[in-house]
Design a protein around this motif. Structure first.
Motif, PDB file in Angstrom:
ATOM      1  N   VAL A 104       0.863  -1.186   0.000  1.00  0.00           N
ATOM      2  CA  VAL A 104       0.000   0.000   0.000  1.00  0.00           C
ATOM      3  C   VAL A 104       0.901   1.238   0.000  1.00  0.00           C
ATOM      4  CG1 VAL A 104      -1.791   1.277   1.247  1.00  0.00           C
ATOM      5  CG2 VAL A 104      -1.789  -1.227   1.292  1.00  0.00           C
ATOM      6  N   GLY A 105       0.744   2.058  -1.023  1.00  0.00           N
ATOM      7  CA  GLY A 105       1.575   3.259  -1.136  1.00  0.00           C
ATOM      8  C   GLY A 105       0.728   4.512  -1.121  1.00  0.00           C
ATOM      9  N   GLY A 106       1.408   5.656  -1.051  1.00  0.00           N
ATOM     10  CA  GLY A 106       0.682   6.915  -1.007  1.00  0.00           C
ATOM     11  C   GLY A 106       1.196   7.889  -2.043  1.00  0.00           C
ATOM     12  N   MET A 107       0.284   8.733  -2.515  1.00  0.00           N
ATOM     13  CA  MET A 107       0.703   9.772  -3.458  1.00  0.00           C
ATOM     14  C   MET A 107       1.193  10.987  -2.694  1.00  0.00           C
ATOM     15  SD  MET A 107      -1.872   9.579  -6.656  1.00  0.00           S
ATOM     16  CE  MET A 107      -0.764  10.567  -7.661  1.00  0.00           C
ATOM     17  N   ILE A 108       2.261  11.543  -3.206  1.00  0.00           N
ATOM     18  CA  ILE A 108       2.799  12.781  -2.647  1.00  0.00           C
ATOM     19  C   ILE A 108       2.257  13.895  -3.539  1.00  0.00           C
ATOM     20  CG2 ILE A 108       4.956  14.064  -2.231  1.00  0.00           C
ATOM     21  CD1 ILE A 108       4.550  11.734  -0.301  1.00  0.00           C
ATOM     22  N   GLU A 109       1.230  14.565  -3.059  1.00  0.00           N
ATOM     23  CA  GLU A 109       0.549  15.560  -3.896  1.00  0.00           C
ATOM     24  C   GLU A 109       0.345  16.894  -3.197  1.00  0.00           C
ATOM     25  OE1 GLU A 109      -2.216  13.702  -6.925  1.00  0.00           O
ATOM     26  OE2 GLU A 109      -2.903  12.776  -5.079  1.00  0.00           O
ATOM     27  N   VAL A 110       0.528  16.889  -1.877  1.00  0.00           N
ATOM     28  CA  VAL A 110       0.387  18.158  -1.154  1.00  0.00           C
ATOM     29  C   VAL A 110       1.731  18.448  -0.483  1.00  0.00           C
ATOM     30  CG1 VAL A 110      -2.106  18.236  -0.768  1.00  0.00           C
ATOM     31  CG2 VAL A 110      -0.708  16.870   0.721  1.00  0.00           C
TER      32      VAL A 110
ATOM     33  N   SER B 178       4.454   7.717  -4.618  1.00  0.00           N
ATOM     34  CA  SER B 178       4.413   8.137  -6.014  1.00  0.00           C
ATOM     35  C   SER B 178       4.063   9.625  -6.024  1.00  0.00           C
ATOM     36  CB  SER B 178       3.355   7.326  -6.775  1.00  0.00           C
ATOM     37  OG  SER B 178       3.474   7.592  -8.144  1.00  0.00           O
ATOM     38  N   ILE B 179       4.904  10.415  -6.675  1.00  0.00           N
ATOM     39  CA  ILE B 179       4.693  11.869  -6.641  1.00  0.00           C
ATOM     40  C   ILE B 179       3.726  12.268  -7.752  1.00  0.00           C
ATOM     41  CG2 ILE B 179       5.798  14.138  -6.677  1.00  0.00           C
ATOM     42  CD1 ILE B 179       8.445  12.788  -5.995  1.00  0.00           C
ATOM     43  N   GLY B 180       2.628  12.869  -7.351  1.00  0.00           N
ATOM     44  CA  GLY B 180       1.643  13.382  -8.316  1.00  0.00           C
ATOM     45  C   GLY B 180       1.953  14.851  -8.521  1.00  0.00           C
TER      46      GLY B 180
END
Ligand code: PEP
Ligand code: MG
Length: 586
Positions: free
Chosen positions: A441-447, A465-467
């Motif tokens: 389970v991964g997370g997006m880096i968006e903020v 994963s960088i959005g």
């Protein structure tokens, strides 16, 4: 012919907008009308009035039946409370005499057609709602329009604002706006290009255009009113230009450019099976972003190493009901199996902001991009989220899947996400259904907050994963869908570059995999810079893969790193641009 005597349609002019999807198209304009605002107006003879009134009643009955069917379907599903509330509001509007009866009075009094009568009444009601001070009541104007749109569709027999029946490869769609939901439907049909008055380069409509491989220009402000049906257009998606009624010389130049681009694209095909390795031997994963299972063909045709981002919310758009667990499971399993052992990252649905489904992520909000969107919406609707998590977990028994969660910003969201993943696993165990117990389970880096507090994200999540599309939006406070500020949306802003580099380097130090899946991953002028930050996992639209691979194959990491470090030290846009240009010529 004397220029003054030329008919109006031969006058040539150029419109400047924002380049949304690259390439050149030469095509005729096909204007898109708004379903309700541009209905026909015609007189009805007195003798025909009863038939026109009956036609109106039949349309109301048809929309009632649609609502009843939606209501029935919802009963058996984990539909969110918000969806039910939306349906209730629309039902109330439909059955109110202001909508179900007043248009009949207008038909009789004005002897006009039913579409015209109901849209006239809609305007009156919208004006009344918009006069309210209360934002909730003001927002109801939007619901009135949506209900009337349904009635008009029932009257005219059309189901989409986009002229589906007339799709034509030589046509360029010209619209005030195209929703991501409509754009995704272009995948079934061929248009040469599209241009819109509003939008930004990373709005989801533009993202879909890039995935279709057709040129698009957005933020043209008034193209829809200046361009006329059938006019010849050159759509220059590389430079954000639309040339209306070009002369023969301009036409010939662009035809030449378009043909040489096609030739270049053809040449790149020899790279399809080649692994992406830098000159000094570093292997780079080049993955694909997809919106629907049908995109797999493009992934294989362009040699994708895997799917780095499956934007599952597109399964929810352009429909009135919610996709069931089984329907979602089938979609995820198709992708898992279709990638034949290659990794697939499934992003949980990112609805809200510009990807709105009627009744879901559709609350009145002054700032939808800052509101109940992505993981926030999932956590507010846990039943809906659980349905999706179970579907993904079930599909994980058929391939190499991992789960990616959008827009995480704080510890609570991460903890709640993990709790729901565990609950979904427990549900499947209770049902005796198989799943990959070790699924990551991964997370997006968006903020920006997630980069500034990245330690927590690295501790808890399996990968990142960088959005960049959202990271840029939230760092620079630029709405990615707003044409008025589109020119300030800048991936090379020093603050953006530092956040991206900081996240990549922190993940490398912690030994956690990190990718970039925003649009910058597919921008060839940024490939070497990202390599210089230490990135070895890119995810982009399949159409961008081969060009980026060519860049990787000719890159020397030591040079990339040295230039990247110099770029990171600079606050001067001109110096950053000059260093980047130099890096790209090495
Ligand atoms: C991003 O924000 O960069 C991203 C990949 O997600 P989306 O474009 O779907 O918001
Ligand atoms: Mg995003």
């Amino acid at each position: 012919m004397n220029a003054l005597l030329e008919p109006l349609h031969t006058i040539s002019f150029v419109l400047h907008g924002v380049a949304a999807a690259p390439g050149i198209a030469i095509a005729h304009a096909q204007l898109v009308s708004h379903a309700t605002l541009e209905v026909a107006h015609y007189d009805i003879a007195e003798a025909d009035l009863p038939a026109e009134l009956a036609r109106f009643d039949a349309a109301i009955a048809a929309v009632r039946a649609e609502f009843e069917a939606m209501h029935e379907k919802m009963k058996g599903e984990a539909a969110p409370a918000e969806f039910a509330a939306f349906l209730d509001v629309h039902w109330m509007i439909l059955t109110d005499i202001q909508i179900s009866r007043e248009p009949k009075r207008i038909i009789e009094a004005d002897r006009c057609n039913a579409e015209w009568a109901v849209t006239q009444q809609m305007r009156t009601l919208v004006e009344q709602f918009e006069a309210f001070e209360d934002p909730y009541l003001r927002e109801r104007a939007h619901d009135v329009v949506q209900v009337v749109e349904r009635i008009v569709k029932a009257l005219t027999g059309t189901s989409s604002a986009i002229p589906v029946g007339n799709r034509n490869e030589a046509a360029a769609l010209v619209a005030h706006d195209i929703s991501p939901a409509d754009a995704i439907h272009f995948k079934d049909g061929a248009f040469a290009a599209f241009v819109t008055d509003v939008g930004g380069a990373t709005s989801h409509t533009s993202i879909v255009a890039r995935s279709l491989g057709i040129p698009a220009v957005v933020a043209l402000h008034n193209a829809r009113s200046l361009i006329r049906e059938g006019e010849q257009l050159i759509i220059d998606g590389d430079n954000g230009l639309v040339i209306v009624n070009p002369d023969q010389q301009v036409l010939a130049e662009y035809a030449l450019r378009r043909d040489s681009q096609r030739l270049e694209a053809q040449k790149l095909r020899r790279l399809v099976a080649m692994p992406a390795v830098t000159l000094d031997g570093t292997a780079v994963a080049l993955n694909a972003n997809i919106e629907l299972p049908g995109d797999l063909e493009a992934c294989h045709a362009n040699g994708a190493d895997g799917v780095g981002l499956f934007r599952t919310e597109f399964l929810f758009l352009h429909r009135d009901d919610l996709p069931s667990e089984d329907e979602q499971f089938e979609a995820y399993r198709t992708v898992a199996e279709g990638m034949i052992g290659k990794p697939v990252t499934i992003r949980t649905f990112d609805l809200g902001a510009d990807k709105r489904m009627a009744g879901l992520g559709d609350r009145p909000s002054e700032n939808p991009a800052l509101g109940l969107r992505a993981i926030r919406l999932c956590l507010a609707e846990p039943q809906l989220f659980l349905t999706q998590l179970r579907a993904i977990l079930r599909a994980s028994a058929y391939g190499r899947l991992q789960i990616l969660v959008p827009m995480l910003a704080n510890a609570t969201e991460i903890a709640q996400t993990f709790a729901l993943v565990e609950r979904a696993k427990a549900d499947l165990r209770a049902r005796g259904q198989p799943y990959d117990a070790a699924i990551k389970v991964g997370g997006m880096i968006e903020v920006p907050a997630s980069v500034l507090a990245i330690g927590y994200f690295l501790d808890r999540l399996d990968f990142l994963s960088i959005g960049t599309n959202d990271l840029i939006q939230y760092t620079l406070a630029i709405d990615r869908t707003d044409d008025a500020v589109a020119h300030m949306y800048d991936p090379l802003h020093p603050a953006v570059l530092r956040l991206v580099a900081q996240a990549i380097r922190a993940a490398a130090r912690a030994g956690k995999p990190i990718a970039v899946c925003g649009e910058v991953a597919g921008e060839v002028r940024l490939t070497r810079l990202l390599l210089g930050f230490g990135l070895t996992n890119f995810s982009m639209h399949p159409s961008r893969l081969l060009e980026v691979k060519q860049r990787v194959l000719t890159a020397n990491l030591a040079d990339c790193e040295s230039f990247a470090n110099r770029i990171l030290k600079s606050d001067e846009p001109e110096r950053i641009a000059a260093l980047l240009a130099k890096l790209n010529t090495l």
